[in-house]
Design an enzyme around this catalytic site. Structure first.
Site, PDB file in Angstrom:
ATOM      1  N   THR A   1      40.176  35.284  38.684  1.00  0.00           N
ATOM      2  CA  THR A   1      41.056  36.313  39.197  1.00  0.00           C
ATOM      3  C   THR A   1      41.378  37.331  38.116  1.00  0.00           C
ATOM      4  O   THR A   1      41.722  36.964  37.003  1.00  0.00           O
ATOM      5  CB  THR A   1      42.371  35.672  39.653  1.00  0.00           C
ATOM      6  OG1 THR A   1      42.049  34.625  40.521  1.00  0.00           O
ATOM      7  CG2 THR A   1      43.252  36.683  40.338  1.00  0.00           C
TER       8      THR A   1
ATOM      9  N   ASN B   1      30.911  27.042  33.951  1.00  0.00           N
ATOM     10  CA  ASN B   1      31.049  27.104  35.402  1.00  0.00           C
ATOM     11  C   ASN B   1      30.421  25.922  36.133  1.00  0.00           C
ATOM     12  O   ASN B   1      30.392  25.903  37.359  1.00  0.00           O
ATOM     13  CB  ASN B   1      30.467  28.429  35.912  1.00  0.00           C
ATOM     14  CG  ASN B   1      31.357  29.581  35.514  1.00  0.00           C
ATOM     15  OD1 ASN B   1      32.497  29.653  35.953  1.00  0.00           O
ATOM     16  ND2 ASN B   1      30.861  30.462  34.657  1.00  0.00           N
TER      17      ASN B   1
END
Lengths: 385, 385
Positions: free
Chosen positions: B181, B380
């Site tokens: 974000t 990730n």
């Protein structure tokens, strides 16, 4: 047998030093007829290699006598000299086969920018040698000669009612170094008109190779060619032939996926209950191209949040808060919220299935992709390609 | 000082245990006026977090009194309970500040699916504690409290003629775990109407954050908010203010790029002589999203073929065979063919510049991205996020 499984075809694969390994690097496939029908689909990339530019013109009339394919150099962005190399390749094959150069297709695969005088000499030599070695069981040799970073050849055969389809493919999806040119040749001895061949091929590729999206990168050299000899004398039922051709293409596409460089998971993304097939494809592709999702699968992490975030970027019809997501048979997200715990999902097998239920219609589509791995980064960064 | 550099603002950053590390995780920024102007731009992802859904409504009237931001949980795909958490957060702040809940914006960042009772309790406690600790020099504390995987806070200040702009940001482009974000709060004491604030903000984000495309993955929680207090009493020249706001946003965007997780190169893709700015952006973005190109830069490989193959997928106006590509000042491709040898290019510095000359017009745009690295894959895939 691959491309020589159907009657009426001869093929060869030879080594002329385009590959530094000394492995075979030029393949020739010749249609001995009686029909000389050909159709092809090409990369939609505007940056097109010289063989693509040539073959697009040559296939226009629906007549193809032969196709010459080389690995070890893409002959892309090599200027007018490179185009002349392609032209001379077609002319050399035509002269030796006693046909028109305009009926010879050419494919190349390898590093972009490769196409100098040395390259030209080897491709022409390979064309000559390949034609000298043509045989009715040369399909296997041809399938080996088109390999680049492939770890194994890709071949498929389908036996219909009196007719046969054979095919070979190379490439690791769109994932390998050198932009992973995907080259495919499919042959059949069924009796087809040029229009039928074109329509069947476009349908088959739309539901197979077009739905293999290994890393979202589009090649400059992709070409899928269908050659029909009519040697069986049988004009097949259109629906049956189309389904068989699609099955052969899907078989080859799955072989490409399974050999994608660096991948540790073969991911089937099934999008169901979509408003349209286009919507289903768009949604599936958005997930297939999402690096965060692909890295999560590499890490055996059933990260459904990344799936929803990916599909939220599409224009497809659905309510993001009324979508179910299944991973390997476990519903991990229902109606836009968490469902089964992550521990319930086993993502260790290479074969991975993600099902996305859009709940708005009855259309379905499956996209094939791979995970994003250290080996992918390594293969595509450690070597100039 | 970040958001408290302009007059009329107070801020705080407190720790309430949303982060397992015990670091600050709730920030509050309050506009003491006299003006209470607010404008915001939001993620265009259709999968929107609850704070996004709330803030989009709350900012509609152009009046914003305060903004509450938390790290440690995205409150996305958490259902109606999660929306009520956001609503209660705004109501808590409004009650303590003596304003309307509809004038309080909320931002959240962290793992998708996080938003249970424990999360709610901590966010409400943080709101209360943050408001109790508000101060005119709390900008630094606030900038620390919004960090997640950021290795350092991002702050910027611009001093105009009698007015000031201050800003803070968090996120590693769109590259970090948890979908990274990007939260940004920019404040100013300039006198602006709500319409001016909205127009200036949309312009500034279009040429800054919108052109930062670290990994092509769009967040569910991105929000960029501008608050204007008017406390300087000065209504700035529109062009001057717009340029200053854009500069502050670009400064913050470059800080996000420089801290992108796992990245080893900050890549500036400058597309020049395009037919339109939209064309230039499309071309730049196609390169920024090409994994093969990004992996090549990681490997210090000036692989211009991958650049041309990427831009060939766009609809932008140009001739693929008349494009020049420069890497770190060296022309590696001219008119669709090889130019300087790869050895002439030094890609070892973190700062990397790729210039693409389309030769068809005079429009220009710069896209910021990062390379694709082992650390990106590791970050990730190794953690659930």
């Amino acid at each position: 047998m691959s491309v020589t499984a159907p009657q009426g075809f001869e093929a060869a694969g030879v080594a002329v030093g385009l590959k530094s390994t000394g492995k075979p690097d030029v393949a020739v496939v010749v249609n001995r007829g009686p029909l000389k029908v050909g159709a092809a689909v090409f990369t939609s990339n505007r940056a097109k290699a010289n063989p693509i530019i040539w073959s697009q013109q040559a296939v226009q009339d629906g007549v193809v006598e032969a196709i010459v394919l080389n690995s070890g150099g893409a002959n892309c962005f090599t200027g007018s000299f490179g185009f002349q190399t392609t032209h001379q390749t077609a002319e050399k094959a035509a002269e030796l086969l006693g046909v028109s150069a305009g009926d010879v297709l050419v494919c190349s695969t390898g590093l972009i920018g490769t196409g100098d005088q040395v390259f030209r000499g080897k491709v022409l030599a390979g064309t000559e040698q390949g034609i000298a070695e043509l045989s009715a069981d040369g399909g296997e040799a041809a399938s080996l000669a088109i390999m680049t970073t492939d770890s194994r050849p890709k071949r498929a055969v389908h036996t219909g009612e009196g007719w046969t389809i054979g095919g070979m493919a190379k490439g690791a999806g769109m994932l390998a170094p050198g932009l992973a040119t995907m080259l495919v040749v499919v042959t059949t001895d069924a009796v087809l008109t040029a229009e039928q061949a074109d329509a069947h091929l476009r349908h088959a590729t739309a539901v197979s190779f077009d739905r293999l999206d290994s890393d979202g990168c589009m090649s400059t050299n992709d070409q899928v060619t269908l050659l029909a000899s009519g040697a069986s004398g049988i004009a097949p039922d259109a629906a049956g032939f189309r389904a068989a051709l699609a099955a052969v293409c899907l078989d080859l596409a799955e072989q490409l996926q399974g050999d994608a460089e660096g991948a540790s998971h073969d991911i089937r993304i099934v999008v169901k209950n979509a408003a349209s097939e286009d919507d289903a494809v768009e949604v599936g592709r958005s997930v297939a191209r999402n690096n965060l999702f692909k890295a999560a699968i590499f890490g055996n992490d059933p990260n459904w949040g990344r799936v929803l975030a990916a599909i939220g970027t599409t224009e497809a019809q659905f309510d993001p808060y009324d979508v179910d997501v299944w991973m390997n048979g476990v519903r991990v997200c229902t109606a836009g919220g968490p469902d089964a715990p992550r521990e319930a999902v086993d993502l260790t097998p290479r074969a991975t299935e993600v099902v996305i239920d859009l709940k708005v219609g009855d259309a379905v589509a499956t996209i094939l992709t791979n995970d994003l791995t250290h080996d992918y980064v390594h293969e595509n960064s450690a070597y100039s390609s």
